[in-house]
Motif scaffolding. Structure first.
Motif, PDB file in Angstrom:
ATOM      1  N   HIS A   1       0.822  -1.216   0.000  1.00 52.94           N
ATOM      2  CA  HIS A   1       0.000   0.000   0.000  1.00 52.94           C
ATOM      3  C   HIS A   1       0.856   1.266   0.000  1.00 52.94           C
ATOM      4  N   TRP A   2       2.171   1.122  -0.147  1.00 49.93           N
ATOM      5  CA  TRP A   2       3.042   2.296  -0.236  1.00 49.93           C
ATOM      6  C   TRP A   2       3.141   2.680  -1.715  1.00 49.93           C
ATOM      7  N   HIS A   3       2.892   3.945  -2.024  1.00 47.31           N
ATOM      8  CA  HIS A   3       2.933   4.389  -3.435  1.00 47.31           C
ATOM      9  C   HIS A   3       3.892   5.560  -3.589  1.00 47.31           C
ATOM     10  N   PRO A   4       5.189   5.289  -3.536  1.00 44.52           N
ATOM     11  CA  PRO A   4       6.152   6.395  -3.717  1.00 44.52           C
ATOM     12  C   PRO A   4       6.151   6.915  -5.150  1.00 44.52           C
ATOM     13  N   ILE A   5       6.583   8.140  -5.312  1.00 41.53           N
ATOM     14  CA  ILE A   5       6.811   8.691  -6.658  1.00 41.53           C
ATOM     15  C   ILE A   5       8.247   8.292  -7.018  1.00 41.53           C
ATOM     16  N   ARG A   6       8.415   7.380  -7.943  1.00 41.88           N
ATOM     17  CA  ARG A   6       9.716   6.735  -8.176  1.00 41.88           C
ATOM     18  C   ARG A   6      10.637   7.594  -9.046  1.00 41.88           C
ATOM     19  N   VAL A   7      10.983   8.745  -8.477  1.00 43.98           N
ATOM     20  CA  VAL A   7      11.813   9.714  -9.221  1.00 43.98           C
ATOM     21  C   VAL A   7      13.213   9.160  -9.488  1.00 43.98           C
ATOM     22  N   TRP A   8      13.569   8.126  -8.793  1.00 47.24           N
ATOM     23  CA  TRP A   8      14.925   7.580  -8.936  1.00 47.24           C
ATOM     24  C   TRP A   8      15.020   6.546 -10.061  1.00 47.24           C
ATOM     25  N   GLU A   9      13.875   6.302 -10.743  1.00 51.48           N
ATOM     26  CA  GLU A   9      13.875   5.231 -11.750  1.00 51.48           C
ATOM     27  C   GLU A   9      13.895   5.750 -13.174  1.00 51.48           C
ATOM     28  N   GLY A  10      14.330   6.970 -13.386  1.00 49.49           N
ATOM     29  CA  GLY A  10      14.360   7.461 -14.778  1.00 49.49           C
ATOM     30  C   GLY A  10      14.187   8.972 -14.811  1.00 49.49           C
ATOM     31  N   GLU A  11      13.801   9.491 -15.983  1.00 50.17           N
ATOM     32  CA  GLU A  11      13.625  10.940 -16.114  1.00 50.17           C
ATOM     33  C   GLU A  11      12.400  11.413 -15.322  1.00 50.17           C
ATOM     34  N   PRO A  12      12.411  12.676 -14.896  1.00 50.08           N
ATOM     35  CA  PRO A  12      11.262  13.191 -14.117  1.00 50.08           C
ATOM     36  C   PRO A  12       9.902  12.993 -14.814  1.00 50.08           C
ATOM     37  N   GLU A  13       9.882  13.246 -16.129  1.00 48.36           N
ATOM     38  CA  GLU A  13       8.609  13.086 -16.865  1.00 48.36           C
ATOM     39  C   GLU A  13       8.112  11.641 -16.781  1.00 48.36           C
ATOM     40  N   GLU A  14       9.074  10.697 -16.913  1.00 41.98           N
ATOM     41  CA  GLU A  14       8.675   9.271 -16.849  1.00 41.98           C
ATOM     42  C   GLU A  14       8.101   8.949 -15.465  1.00 41.98           C
ATOM     43  N   ALA A  15       8.749   9.483 -14.432  1.00 41.67           N
ATOM     44  CA  ALA A  15       8.290   9.213 -13.055  1.00 41.67           C
ATOM     45  C   ALA A  15       6.884   9.780 -12.859  1.00 41.67           C
ATOM     46  N   ALA A  16       6.638  10.947 -13.440  1.00 38.03           N
ATOM     47  CA  ALA A  16       5.304  11.569 -13.321  1.00 38.03           C
ATOM     48  C   ALA A  16       4.256  10.712 -14.021  1.00 38.03           C
ATOM     49  N   GLN A  17       4.612  10.227 -15.222  1.00 37.04           N
ATOM     50  CA  GLN A  17       3.652   9.390 -15.984  1.00 37.04           C
ATOM     51  C   GLN A  17       3.390   8.068 -15.266  1.00 37.04           C
ATOM     52  N   THR A  18       4.451   7.480 -14.731  1.00 34.92           N
ATOM     53  CA  THR A  18       4.298   6.195 -14.016  1.00 34.92           C
ATOM     54  C   THR A  18       3.394   6.371 -12.800  1.00 34.92           C
ATOM     55  N   TYR A  19       3.635   7.454 -12.064  1.00 37.75           N
ATOM     56  CA  TYR A  19       2.849   7.711 -10.852  1.00 37.75           C
ATOM     57  C   TYR A  19       1.387   7.957 -11.206  1.00 37.75           C
ATOM     58  N   GLU A  20       1.162   8.696 -12.292  1.00 39.80           N
ATOM     59  CA  GLU A  20      -0.230   8.985 -12.702  1.00 39.80           C
ATOM     60  C   GLU A  20      -0.925   7.681 -13.129  1.00 39.80           C
ATOM     61  N   ARG A  21      -0.199   6.805 -13.820  1.00 39.57           N
ATOM     62  CA  ARG A  21      -0.798   5.518 -14.214  1.00 39.57           C
ATOM     63  C   ARG A  21      -1.197   4.710 -12.983  1.00 39.57           C
ATOM     64  N   GLU A  22      -0.327   4.752 -11.955  1.00 40.13           N
ATOM     65  CA  GLU A  22      -0.623   4.002 -10.725  1.00 40.13           C
ATOM     66  C   GLU A  22      -1.852   4.587 -10.031  1.00 40.13           C
ATOM     67  N   LEU A  23      -1.949   5.907 -10.058  1.00 42.42           N
ATOM     68  CA  LEU A  23      -3.132   6.579  -9.481  1.00 42.42           C
ATOM     69  C   LEU A  23      -4.401   6.122 -10.198  1.00 42.42           C
ATOM     70  N   LEU A  24      -4.357   6.151 -11.539  1.00 43.19           N
ATOM     71  CA  LEU A  24      -5.542   5.778 -12.313  1.00 43.19           C
ATOM     72  C   LEU A  24      -5.918   4.319 -12.067  1.00 43.19           C
ATOM     73  N   MET A  25      -4.878   3.481 -11.920  1.00 43.31           N
ATOM     74  CA  MET A  25      -5.141   2.041 -11.713  1.00 43.31           C
ATOM     75  C   MET A  25      -5.861   1.815 -10.376  1.00 43.31           C
ATOM     76  N   HIS A  26      -5.454   2.535  -9.346  1.00 41.59           N
ATOM     77  CA  HIS A  26      -6.031   2.314  -8.005  1.00 41.59           C
ATOM     78  C   HIS A  26      -7.297   3.119  -7.749  1.00 41.59           C
TER      79      HIS A  26
END
Ligand code: 6PG
Length: 247
Positions: free
Chosen positions: A102-127
């Motif tokens: 249930h922890w949903h960090p913004i994974r800024v350490w896994e690539g470019e900032p834009e990618e981290a933003a898109q990944t986080y938004e996808r996770e938000l939409l999924m949940h």
């Protein structure tokens, strides 16, 4: 701002943390009672530390039903002392035994900032579905009136397509990933936590000055639910001219 939102002035940071913990638990229990889960976006910075440590000792919070999201993140590794995820993990997620899935960090350490933003938004939409709605967004406020990583003049103020953006903060010379105003205002509740004399001028400007969200992003925060509570300490409230407590 004309119609001032509810404001509670705590004696000091300890009292602020105690009062904030009560307000958070009340909203958590209501969310869990009606939907079986509590989705909270945690604030970063230093002010929330005491709140998170106080919350972690709460017996009545049903932490197994919590999902911990983040309002913003700095572009640092997860074990960096500046990381909002590290701070929340140490003070709340681990001590309160919130399930790691249930922890949903913004994974800024896994690539470019834009990618981290898109990944986080996808996770938000999924949940949370196509229009993600947090049960509660916790926010601090900077001495310049910024909230999350929405700084004066930020594109995140006007963003209408996305709930999460990567933004280069000129004054910091650093990338951040942040929820947008749109995402925060869709939430069921917002609680601001503001402490310290260094915030007094901005708090006065935000709550009592002319409306200018581009200059004071905190003024852009107005959740559709109208559950928006300002929890401040006496030092931060020292610049306010109106009645101190408005519960
Ligand atoms: C961050 C926060 C930021 C913070 C304010 C207040 O990542 O820094 O999200 O918006 O809430 O800057 O910070 P303090 O609580 O440390 O004063």
């Amino acid at each position: 701002m004309s119609d001032r939102p509810p404001l509670i002035v705590a004696v000091d940071r300890k009292d602020l943390a105690r009062r904030a913990a009560d307000e958070v638990v009340t909203r958590a229990r209501a969310a869990i009672a009606s939907r079986g889960v509590f989705h909270v976006a945690l604030a970063g910075g230093s002010t929330p530390r005491e709140l998170y440590a106080t919350l972690a000792r709460e017996e009545r919070a049903h932490f197994a039903r919590w999902h911990a999201w983040f309002g913003d993140e700095r572009r640092v590794p997860p074990d960096d002392e500046k990381s909002n995820f590290r701070m929340a993990t140490q003070t709340l997620l681990e001590p309160a035994d919130i399930p790691e899935e249930h922890w949903h960090p913004i994974r800024v350490w896994e690539g470019e900032p834009e990618e981290a933003a898109q990944t986080y938004e996808r996770e938000l939409l999924m949940h949370l579905g196509p229009s993600p709605r947090f049960d509660l967004v916790l926010l601090g406020m900077g001495a310049d009136g910024h909230v999350a990583s929405i700084f004066p003049g930020s594109k995140a103020l006007e963003e209408v397509e996305h709930d999460v953006v990567a933004t280069f903060v000129e004054k910091l010379g650093a990338w951040r990933v942040t929820l947008t105003v749109r995402a925060i205002n869709r939430s069921r509740a917002v609680i601001f936590l503001v402490a310290g004399t260094e915030k007094a001028a901005a708090l006065h400007a935000v709550l009592e000055g002319p409306r200018d969200p581009a200059r004071f992003p905190a003024q852009a925060i107005s959740p559709e639910s109208e559950d928006c509570l300002w929890l401040v300490d006496r030092a931060a409230a020292s610049g306010l001219s109106g009645p101190q407590n408005r519960e």
